[in-house]
Scaffold this active site. Structure first.
Site, short mmCIF file in Angstrom:
data_model
loop_
_atom_site.label_atom_id
_atom_site.label_comp_id
_atom_site.label_asym_id
_atom_site.label_seq_id
_atom_site.Cartn_x
_atom_site.Cartn_y
_atom_site.Cartn_z
N TYR A 28 38.16 39.75 35.83
CA TYR A 28 38.24 40.84 36.80
C TYR A 28 38.60 40.31 38.18
CZ TYR A 28 36.89 44.88 39.62
OH TYR A 28 36.91 45.93 40.50
N SER A 34 39.16 44.57 45.47
CA SER A 34 37.71 44.45 45.32
C SER A 34 37.22 43.26 46.12
CB SER A 34 37.35 44.24 43.84
OG SER A 34 35.99 43.91 43.68
#
Length: 262
Positions: A155, A142
């Site tokens: 995250y 990501s």
């Protein structure tokens, strides 16, 4: 059909980006294996892949956070299909909350799915690829792993780990003829945000930065024929991530301002 008779396995393939990768690989002639926890949904993805490719497709249930489930998946694939040419580690989830209020039990869950489970599954298929001296591993990381923002502490930590793992794995597997690609997307318009940000405000605030999963899937599948080191999208966030590394103060401004919409 660039992927004719190539076997492509996608985790997290029941919906969203994972399902779109399955469909696009099928359009390119691949034999698709879709894997996820939701057995009914992967059955539907399997049926559509068969329709698109005109070839056999497979749907296997797996919980990547459970090593026994991963072992069972590996045995089924090797017995029923025989090999995997392209492994797409797409399974993962995120929760966007302030760290001071974060339930760290959920942090353990996130690391088990996003990082540890991905490593266990990758090792299984990478050993076989190395022995055959052929294969391609695509890990979904990501932009959060390149440029962390507020409320993405856990995250971002998992995706930083995926990027570091992928970079080292790329060097280890290169002598065996196995490619490793890291995909670093920004926010994608999928059900990922149903859990990550139930309010729906984050995607709404980002506007045109939000990625279309169908377009990203096409880019990822094109990369299966011509492996690249990284895929970074959208371009504006890729540029911002470079600024983040080269000019830390400007990077903090971008991460704390323009891209901080949570």
């Amino acid at each position: 059909m660039k992927l004719a008779n190539k076997v492509v396995l996608v985790t997290g393939g029941s919906a969203g980006l994972g399902a779109e990768i399955c469909y696009e690989a099928a359009r390119q002639g691949a034999i698709v294996i879709t894997c996820a926890r939701r057995i009914q949904l992967i059955g539907e993805v399997k049926a559509k892949c068969q329709e698109l490719s005109g070839k056999e497709a497979y749907a296997f249930q797996v919980d990547v956070s459970n090593p026994e489930s991963v072992e069972s998946l590996y045995e089924k694939v090797m017995t029923e299909v025989g090999r995997v040419d392209v492994l797409v580690n797409n399974a993962g989830f995120g929760i966007f909350e302030d760290f001071l209020q974060f339930d760290l039990g959920k942090a353990y869950d996130m690391f088990e799915v996003n990082v540890l489970g991905m490593m266990v599954l990758t090792q299984k298929f990478a050993i076989d690829m190395a022995e055959r001296k052929s294969g391609h591993i695509i890990n979904l990381a990501s932009m959060a792993g390149k440029m962390a923002t507020a409320k993405s502490t856990i995250y971002s930590a998992t995706k930083f780990a995926v990027i570091g793992f992928s970079n080292a794995l790329r060097l280890e597997l290169k002598p065996f003829g196995v490619a490793v690609t890291t995909v670093n997307p920004g926010p994608i318009a999928t059900e990922f945000f149903d859990k990550a940000d139930p309010s729906g405000e984050y995607l709404a605030n980002l506007g045109q930065i939000v990625l279309d999963p169908t377009k990203l899937a096409k880019q990822i599948v094109r990369n299966m024929s011509h492996p690249k080191r990284e895929i970074n999208q959208p371009v504006i966030m890729e540029i911002a991530a470079k600024f983040y590394m080269l000019f830390p103060h400007i990077g903090d401004y971008l991460a704390g301002g323009i891209f901080n919409k949570k």
